[in-house]
Design an enzyme around this catalytic site. Sequence first.
Site, PDB file in Angstrom:
ATOM      1  N   SER A  68      62.809  56.427  47.188  1.00  0.00           N
ATOM      2  CA  SER A  68      62.614  57.741  46.577  1.00  0.00           C
ATOM      3  C   SER A  68      63.011  58.812  47.574  1.00  0.00           C
ATOM      4  O   SER A  68      62.218  59.212  48.420  1.00  0.00           O
ATOM      5  CB  SER A  68      61.145  57.910  46.179  1.00  0.00           C
ATOM      6  OG  SER A  68      60.825  57.001  45.150  1.00  0.00           O
ATOM      7  N   LEU A  69      64.242  59.256  47.476  1.00  0.00           N
ATOM      8  CA  LEU A  69      64.754  60.226  48.453  1.00  0.00           C
ATOM      9  C   LEU A  69      64.368  61.651  48.042  1.00  0.00           C
ATOM     10  O   LEU A  69      63.744  62.372  48.805  1.00  0.00           O
ATOM     11  CB  LEU A  69      66.274  60.052  48.571  1.00  0.00           C
ATOM     12  CG  LEU A  69      66.937  60.738  49.760  1.00  0.00           C
ATOM     13  CD1 LEU A  69      66.324  60.315  51.083  1.00  0.00           C
ATOM     14  CD2 LEU A  69      68.449  60.458  49.775  1.00  0.00           C
ATOM     15  N   CYS A  84      54.056  57.694  35.582  1.00  0.00           N
ATOM     16  CA  CYS A  84      52.846  56.943  35.897  1.00  0.00           C
ATOM     17  C   CYS A  84      51.768  57.826  36.486  1.00  0.00           C
ATOM     18  O   CYS A  84      52.018  58.731  37.239  1.00  0.00           O
ATOM     19  CB  CYS A  84      53.157  55.749  36.783  1.00  0.00           C
ATOM     20  SG  CYS A  84      53.198  54.278  35.770  1.00  0.00           S
ATOM     21  N   CYS A 122      52.719  63.140  46.767  1.00  0.00           N
ATOM     22  CA  CYS A 122      53.872  63.908  46.281  1.00  0.00           C
ATOM     23  C   CYS A 122      53.399  64.904  45.215  1.00  0.00           C
ATOM     24  O   CYS A 122      52.718  64.492  44.260  1.00  0.00           O
ATOM     25  CB  CYS A 122      54.927  62.971  45.706  1.00  0.00           C
ATOM     26  SG  CYS A 122      55.385  61.639  46.843  1.00  0.00           S
ATOM     27  N   CYS A 135      53.779  64.304  41.267  1.00  0.00           N
ATOM     28  CA  CYS A 135      53.393  62.999  40.726  1.00  0.00           C
ATOM     29  C   CYS A 135      51.933  62.985  40.299  1.00  0.00           C
ATOM     30  O   CYS A 135      51.046  63.348  41.067  1.00  0.00           O
ATOM     31  CB  CYS A 135      53.652  61.929  41.783  1.00  0.00           C
ATOM     32  SG  CYS A 135      53.002  60.300  41.342  1.00  0.00           S
ATOM     33  N   GLU A 181      47.846  51.786  35.520  1.00  0.00           N
ATOM     34  CA  GLU A 181      48.759  51.850  34.381  1.00  0.00           C
ATOM     35  C   GLU A 181      49.902  50.864  34.563  1.00  0.00           C
ATOM     36  O   GLU A 181      50.320  50.592  35.674  1.00  0.00           O
ATOM     37  CB  GLU A 181      49.349  53.261  34.272  1.00  0.00           C
ATOM     38  CG  GLU A 181      48.288  54.296  34.000  1.00  0.00           C
ATOM     39  CD  GLU A 181      48.853  55.705  33.936  1.00  0.00           C
ATOM     40  OE1 GLU A 181      50.085  55.866  33.934  1.00  0.00           O
ATOM     41  OE2 GLU A 181      48.046  56.631  33.885  1.00  0.00           O
ATOM     42  N   CYS A 190      56.967  47.819  34.195  1.00  0.00           N
ATOM     43  CA  CYS A 190      56.801  48.757  35.305  1.00  0.00           C
ATOM     44  C   CYS A 190      55.351  48.625  35.759  1.00  0.00           C
ATOM     45  O   CYS A 190      54.431  48.931  34.997  1.00  0.00           O
ATOM     46  CB  CYS A 190      57.111  50.177  34.833  1.00  0.00           C
ATOM     47  SG  CYS A 190      56.801  51.433  36.088  1.00  0.00           S
ATOM     48  N   CYS A 196      47.228  56.596  44.783  1.00  0.00           N
ATOM     49  CA  CYS A 196      48.248  56.605  45.843  1.00  0.00           C
ATOM     50  C   CYS A 196      47.852  57.637  46.882  1.00  0.00           C
ATOM     51  O   CYS A 196      47.343  58.704  46.531  1.00  0.00           O
ATOM     52  CB  CYS A 196      49.627  56.937  45.283  1.00  0.00           C
ATOM     53  SG  CYS A 196      50.947  56.854  46.532  1.00  0.00           S
TER      54      CYS A 196
HETATM   55  N1  SAH Z   1      55.358  55.163  45.240  1.00  0.00           N
HETATM   56  C1  SAH Z   1      56.643  54.619  45.002  1.00  0.00           C
HETATM   57  C2  SAH Z   1      56.756  53.885  43.680  1.00  0.00           C
HETATM   58  C3  SAH Z   1      56.026  54.478  42.507  1.00  0.00           C
HETATM   59  S1  SAH Z   1      56.656  56.004  41.886  1.00  0.00           S
HETATM   60  C4  SAH Z   1      57.699  55.696  45.101  1.00  0.00           C
HETATM   61  O1  SAH Z   1      57.343  56.871  45.172  1.00  0.00           O
HETATM   62  O2  SAH Z   1      58.867  55.353  45.149  1.00  0.00           O
HETATM   63  C5  SAH Z   1      58.181  55.475  41.120  1.00  0.00           C
HETATM   64  C6  SAH Z   1      59.187  56.591  40.947  1.00  0.00           C
HETATM   65  O3  SAH Z   1      58.720  57.539  39.975  1.00  0.00           O
HETATM   66  C7  SAH Z   1      59.439  57.369  42.236  1.00  0.00           C
HETATM   67  O4  SAH Z   1      60.806  57.568  42.440  1.00  0.00           O
HETATM   68  C8  SAH Z   1      58.715  58.654  41.944  1.00  0.00           C
HETATM   69  O5  SAH Z   1      59.217  59.694  42.733  1.00  0.00           O
HETATM   70  C9  SAH Z   1      58.953  58.828  40.467  1.00  0.00           C
HETATM   71  N2  SAH Z   1      58.062  59.809  39.829  1.00  0.00           N
HETATM   72  C10 SAH Z   1      56.771  60.065  40.118  1.00  0.00           C
HETATM   73  N3  SAH Z   1      56.288  61.054  39.338  1.00  0.00           N
HETATM   74  C11 SAH Z   1      57.299  61.429  38.513  1.00  0.00           C
HETATM   75  C12 SAH Z   1      57.436  62.400  37.478  1.00  0.00           C
HETATM   76  N4  SAH Z   1      56.418  63.175  37.141  1.00  0.00           N
HETATM   77  N5  SAH Z   1      58.625  62.491  36.855  1.00  0.00           N
HETATM   78  C13 SAH Z   1      59.665  61.687  37.199  1.00  0.00           C
HETATM   79  N6  SAH Z   1      59.603  60.757  38.154  1.00  0.00           N
HETATM   80  C14 SAH Z   1      58.435  60.631  38.822  1.00  0.00           C
HETATM   81 FE1  SF4 Z   2      52.706  57.905  45.493  1.00  0.00          FE
HETATM   82 FE2  SF4 Z   2      55.178  57.401  44.583  1.00  0.00          FE
HETATM   83 FE3  SF4 Z   2      53.554  59.168  43.326  1.00  0.00          FE
HETATM   84 FE4  SF4 Z   2      54.599  59.792  45.710  1.00  0.00          FE
HETATM   85  S1  SF4 Z   2      55.720  59.426  43.793  1.00  0.00           S
HETATM   86  S2  SF4 Z   2      52.457  60.085  45.091  1.00  0.00           S
HETATM   87  S3  SF4 Z   2      54.572  57.826  46.719  1.00  0.00           S
HETATM   88  S4  SF4 Z   2      53.231  56.983  43.513  1.00  0.00           S
END
Ligand code: SAH
Ligand code: SF4
Length: 340
Positions: A212-213, A331, A114, A117, A90, A103, A110
Site C-alpha cells: 500500500s504505497l 473493510c 491510516c 481507513c 469482517e 478478502c 489495526c
Molecule cells: N493493512 C494492509 C491490508 C489491509 S487494507 C494494508 O494497508 O495494505 C487493504 C487495502 O485497502 C489497502 O491498500 C488499504 O489502503 C485499502 N483501503 C483501506 N481503506 C480504504 C478505503 N476506505 N477505500 C479504499 N481502499 C481502502
Molecule cells: Fe491498517 Fe491497512 Fe487500514 Fe492502514 S489501511 S489502518 S494498515 S488496515
Amino acid sequence: MINLKGLDLGELQALVSQMEEAPYRAGQIMRWIYQRDVEHFDEMTDLSKELRHRLSLCCRIERIQVEAEERSADGTRKFLFRLHDGAMIEAVWIPDGARRTACVSSQAGCGIGCPFCATALGGLARNLTAGEIVDQVLALSRLTGERITHVVFMGMGEPFANYQQVIKAARLLTDPLGYGLGARHITISTSGIVPAIRRFAQEKRQFVLAVSLHAATDDVRDFLVPLNRKYPVAELLAACREYTASTRRRVTFEYVMIRDVNDGLDQALTLSRLLKGMLCHVNLIPLNPVPESGLDRSRPETIHRFAHVLREAGIAVTVRRERGSDIQAACGQLRRSRAR
Ligand code: SAH
Ligand code: SF4
C-alpha cells in the site's frame, strides 16, 4: 481443549503420536478439517469410533460465527464474524467470472492508523490465529456453497504485524492436505513493514506481495500511512526492489485515490520516476469514503490522468473496478456501522 483448526501436519502428527495412533491419521484429520470443513468428530468416518471419541474428549474444531451480512447488487457479500472471545472481524466474498475471492482479516482492528481507513478508527484489539484466518475462507465457502479460488489479505489488520500466523494460514490454504489453493492465488497486502518484506522474500512458497504505497513523497505518505515515519518511501521501495530481484516476481502497488491529497500531477510524475523500470504494477483504488475521515474520492478524470502519466512512463496500471461500495465494503465499515 485444543482447537485443531489452525494446526498443520507436523502439529497434528505430534498430537496423534501422543495418542499412540499411526502417523497417517494426521493427514486424514487434516483433510476433514480443511477440505471437508467438518465441525464434529463423528463426521470423520474413516477414523475408528474409538479414536473419534478420544479426540472429542480433548479437542474441538472451532468455527467463527456470523453476526451480520450485507449483500451488494453486484453479488459481493460481506460478513461480520464474531470470534470465540467476542472480537469482531469482517470478511468479504467477491465473485468475478469464475473467480471466487475471499478478502480476509489478519487482525481484529489495526494499529497502523491510516486516516482514510475505517478499520483504523477502533485501534488494534488483537492478532488473529492461523485457525481464525483459515476459518474465514472455510466460512465464506460454507455460506455461499462455492469453493474459494483466490484469497487476498486485504480485510482488517496489517498482515505483516501478525507475520507468523498469517504465513501459517497461507501455508495451510496452499497445503495439498489443506485447502489446496495455488500460492499465486494468495495475495498479502502490507502497509510497508520493511523487515517483514525482506523476510517474505525468503518464503519458499511464492505468495503474491501487494504494498500500500498511496503516495510518492514522504510528506504525503507520512499523513496517509503513519508507518511511513518509521519506514520512509525510499527505504520501502529499496526493500521492494530487493524482493523483485530475489524472487523475480513483481510487486503490486496499491494507491488509494484521494481528492486533492495524493492525486495531483506532481505525485504522478514523482511516482513514475520512482517506479520506472521496476518489476511492478500499480493498482489505483478510488477511495471508498469513510464519513469520519473528511476525505473524498478523486474525480474519475483525475484518476484517468494519473493513470495516463504512469502509463506514459511504461508502468503497468489498472484502475480497480469498485465492488460492493453500496454495502460499505471498505473493510472496517460494517463493524463500525454496527458499533454505533
Ligand atoms: N493493512 C494492509 C491490508 C489491509 S487494507 C494494508 O494497508 O495494505 C487493504 C487495502 O485497502 C489497502 O491498500 C488499504 O489502503 C485499502 N483501503 C483501506 N481503506 C480504504 C478505503 N476506505 N477505500 C479504499 N481502499 C481502502
Ligand atoms: Fe491498517 Fe491497512 Fe487500514 Fe492502514 S489501511 S489502518 S494498515 S488496515
